[in-house]
Write an enzyme that holds these catalytic residues in place. Structure first.
Site, short mmCIF file in Angstrom:
data_model
loop_
_atom_site.label_atom_id
_atom_site.label_comp_id
_atom_site.label_asym_id
_atom_site.label_seq_id
_atom_site.Cartn_x
_atom_site.Cartn_y
_atom_site.Cartn_z
N GLU D 8 32.97 12.86 32.21
CA GLU D 8 33.17 14.25 31.77
C GLU D 8 34.04 14.23 30.54
OE1 GLU D 8 34.78 17.03 34.73
OE2 GLU D 8 35.56 18.23 33.06
N HIS D 171 30.07 22.09 35.22
CA HIS D 171 31.37 22.04 34.55
C HIS D 171 31.94 23.46 34.48
CE1 HIS D 171 34.10 21.77 31.07
NE2 HIS D 171 34.15 20.47 31.30
N ASP D 296 38.25 13.63 31.17
CA ASP D 296 38.26 14.99 30.62
C ASP D 296 38.93 15.02 29.25
OD1 ASP D 296 37.62 17.62 30.43
OD2 ASP D 296 38.90 18.32 32.04
#
Lengths: 359, 359, 359, 359
Positions: D8, D171, D296
């Site tokens: 991600e 997401h 992230d």
């Protein structure tokens, strides 16, 4: 966290190396540098690393085996007395006695004499907060006799420790060769800190507990290092298998389990075992109130132990402060008073960010 | 869960009691009833309790010490051979051989002979999936000689186990009195399953590993019970302290840690240690693939072990099924084939609610 | 363990069902039998099950949404007052008031009035030890207005709770349809206890904390159920993302983290969430002192909650007793005095075997 | 560990900032420096930090909300198409495509169109291994309409994802102001990554699961970040409260629990939630096979995430390697082939000491 107190921290005098020469323990530079020099040092590198890593106080003790390695009672008692005198001087030498405290070394040939020496340390010397005994007392001309602390004569000693309200730390020692020869001689790497230490101290402490010593002296407190010498992991099985129907003569109180003594009479430290899974297991079995931070310097690195504790351990901040500091003040009650500078119980970093700072 | 496979499950023949009379182990009715009767039984109470508690298969083995307790090689070999013959008959007697399998008993006086007996069991007898060795082999007229499995001559045996692709289960045994007298005689309650078993097997297995046996035989698989005989809890410390600079002669591969063998060559079972904190610690240290369910019947209760595993253990269902069944099929590869009824790998209770059912 | 205290336990009066008819919540017999009958009952089935499962005391409160569901302030205040009067009668009706205590219901339309009602309950009525507020107060003719507890006017209420030294339990309620329609209408099964309750109460409590309420009233204590409404699991992320540089106007004390309030001003209970992994996570994040046992009867089964807590939870006995009883006496300080029969702080089952007994 | 794969990881094109300007998200220098620059960068600072921290590959995706933030279908589809074209160029630009892969951005106004765009990315573009959808699709002139993925029309999209064998990553995105105004406007600090993101994505994913999408498309795999958006912690309660008697119309398969989909159809990542207690809880509830490493970036620091994973996480090495790398190759199956350089499944650091090295 700041304000940590470390309890199993070794120190030595040159005379101690006549009993056991630690310089052979490790090639220089391998385990924490020069072991001999680090053992002799108090106010140099040691104190500097304490400052750098948030260790407010170290409770010092003579390195193993100390008097337990001397088969001659006279020599053992002389070594204990000499070490205690020197340790008092070291602990009080620093301008701030709140940085160091001491555990009394004791010869265990004669438990009455041991009690007397402990009484002298606590009442007449300054800086002592407990005693340390390095597993069994070697005795006999052939070094093959092991005197254990669960023998009945030791009640004379335990009663003094209870009366003085000071804990007794049971520390490992090397094995006398002949007795254990069949087990260890072909695998000497297992005889020491990797395995043998835990086996022998674990058996010794369970021997003391199952002999009913903690029942006869309900104010007595026993401490062991290395995350409990395997005992927390097997506590279910130990209690399950200490079957009273099978062992009706076991002296421990019939309505108690070994589990029941932890947190009031039995305690463990993290010395030399900076493992999160083991700590989490110990917390689940014993609770945070039974566990105290320690390093085992100079056999372990001060930053290694402190970075692990300060940054890696996934526990609540209240438990961290209990394990890192407060429990030591509850168990070693003399730490809270003079001459240790009235170490403050309950110190807490209000700003959580300080957890991540070691200094 | 349904479909559990249990691996350390004792059984006996009357001749075995000449080596060691288990009836003295517990007053009748205390540990799982009448030990002697429960050891002799296979298809009665045992099978009924398996049915009631979701145990699909038990892998049986002769109760300890078996051949390891016989100092005379001829007698030890005869006992092993007799036990294996009788066990084959028991395992194959049931109309569904998918309910029982067998571990071969072996005399370890002569590793070559042991390899031969293991080969006979695997190739000529039916139902065998591995071997069991009860700690050290007693030898010598005085019962004081202990033959360990890390001695070089045993390579002749390990090579056969590797070639046959069958695991070897290292099981505890009682200690020969004279050798351990100094340690255990004043605290006999600690000499057995509460502590001594784990000490001796833990040292024995670590001896095998550090002697390089697993390196010389990379297909060899070793299993130990009782949640790993303390080793998972101290794995950090064990690896940390097996310092190659200090012990340059230790034969284990220089680029490996003890930790690295778990899951491929080293495995543990839950036998006799139904403790959730210990299991969680073992899972964090070793991973679920290194752990297999077992009970230790009749020294432990089948429902106690199964209720704990089925209802109390807080782990993901995939791990539960791996530990309860699948890992046994991966490690004891012969379980997957005839004559065990082609035990199905990967069995899974699609309906989660079945986890809560033991039947 | 014996002596458990349960804190989030619902009770109702028929008038409450005019606000929200719980009989629609579950088909009869599905969740704990007949919900309506079980809510109305105190001294019948409820007390019998408490006896059977080691629950010494239940702290009762009017079932949700209670006054929070009444958009008309007059009706909301009347319902609160009526419920408190009836609850006093129920709690004091039993010959041993040590079995039941009460949380005050409050209308939150007017925080000053709410403070007055709380003061009356604590000072003039018997048996009250805290207050319960069911999430937001519905207001407005269209039922679409939500009055939250972090609005500035509520300081008038919080100051009374702090002054009286009684905790406030923030309990979930059903969502007003119109406001949440876009989210929940196509997936109504998620709108209630499976997910929506935790979302709304979690946001509400974090709103109170980040609004600085706990800073302005440092003696105030807030309790939430269901293992903390997701907050313990995300506590790292919550504190990490409440970035003061990004949100300079957030009123919470600049030198504190949400984490820092747990154990002194924020507490959670186990109501309706009998999950060992969640409890272990909460203990690692918050510490045992922040957690209290509760059941959520009659929406949950008393034996289910008690068997889980008594038999499955792998934590140290000291922590078990803290969570099961002692923390409730620390947080709800009025439980320790009259008329609750001077509930004893620190009760402990000396005999560990009693842990396994529920009676 | 070396060889980590992160899933991600955000990237942006200038056109994306017309939908949502991230530069307002944080003062420059506060969260990972200059967010805008770090989002635009691929082969500079980002790659350097990957090299320094043992991240072998990053799977990139357009930063949130991307097409989900465009209420006009034409603009949403154009943004998705443009972003996918640019991302292909970025991913393939590096001389070693084994360092980067891509998730396809999709407009979800028209599920059939979304399926077509996904098919184009997978079949005609290079480097794509899955899709990413940023929560609900904004629609309507007033930005107040939320199109969710559990609406029946989306089956046309899910069938394409299943057919192509590529996972869909759900997401979070910012909340459209009007809809959530009552909840968040007075506490905006909770509306985003501290709480609101998890609430909205958790509800969305549970909506998909309970709508029966995973049952209708048994080959479909859904991934969510942030340690599972609260769901693992409450999994017991979620399954317990999705009561089929109360909600007979819930479409999810009647013989399944939400729990049962994890590890085969549902997966979580560690993105932005570097918390050991949360990870241990997730492992106990879901098992290691359900969890994948992610950072992230640039909303989180690469070294922070990697130091935590490499050095702090107390899990077995096999699980570490599964979570850090192998699971990504099992779930994102296209990572194993061209043009990603045939990323090797099962990479393992044989020398445990490498765990401590990040480089």
């Amino acid at each position: 966290m700041l304000g940590k107190i470390a309890l199993e921290e070794a120190w030595a005098i040159p005379e101690n190396f006549q009993v056991y020469d630690v310089s052979s323990l490790a090639p220089k530079g391998v385990i924490g540098g020069d072991l001999t020099a680090n053992l002799l040092d108090v106010h140099g590198t040691r104190l500097q690393q304490m400052d750098e890593n948030g260790v407010e106080m170290m409770v010092l003790s003579l390195s193993s085996p100390g008097p337990q390695g001397a088969t001659d009672p006279v020599k053992a008692e002389a070594l204990a007395s000499l070490a205690n005198k020197r340790l008092e001087a070291e602990v009080m030498a620093h301008s701030n006695p709140g940085r160091f405290a001491a555990l009394a070394s004791l010869s265990m040939h004669d438990p009455v004499q041991a009690g007397g020496e402990l009484r002298r340390c606590i009442n007449e010397r300054k800086g002592f907060v407990g005693a340390i005994i390095n597993d069994f007392q070697s005795a006999g001309d052939d070094k093959n006799t092991m005197l254990f602390l669960d023998r009945p004569e030791c009640d004379a000693f335990w009663s003094v420790a209870e009366e003085l309200d000071v804990p007794v730390y049971i520390h490992p020692r090397e094995a006398t060769p002949l007795v254990f020869e069949q087990m260890w001689k072909d695998r000497p790497w297992l005889a020491f800190s990797a395995l043998g230490y835990a086996h022998r101290v674990g058996m010794h402490v369970l021997g003391i507990v199952t002999a009913g010593v903690l029942d006869r002296f309900p104010g007595l407190r026993i401490v062991m290092g290395h995350m409990g010498e395997h005992i927390p992991y097997d506590l279910y099985r130990i209690d399950h298998k200490l079957n009273r129907a099978r062992f009706p003569d076991m002296p421990m109180a019939k309505d108690k389990l070994v589990r029941d003594y932890f947190g009031t009479q039995l305690f463990i430290t993290t010395s030399g075992h900076f493992s999160t899974p083991a700590l989490l297991c110990a917390m689940q079995e014993l609770g945070a109130k039974s566990i105290m931070f320690s390093i085992d310097y100079p056999f372990e690195s001060i930053p290694n132990g402190c970075v692990w504790f300060d940054e890696h351990v996934p526990i609540a901040s209240r438990d961290l402060v209990d394990i890192g500091r407060n429990n030591a003040l509850r168990v070693f009650t003399r730490l809270r008073g003079s001459p240790h500078g009235e170490v403050e119980y309950g110190l807490y970093n209000k700003d959580w960010s300080k957890r991540l700072e070691r200094r």
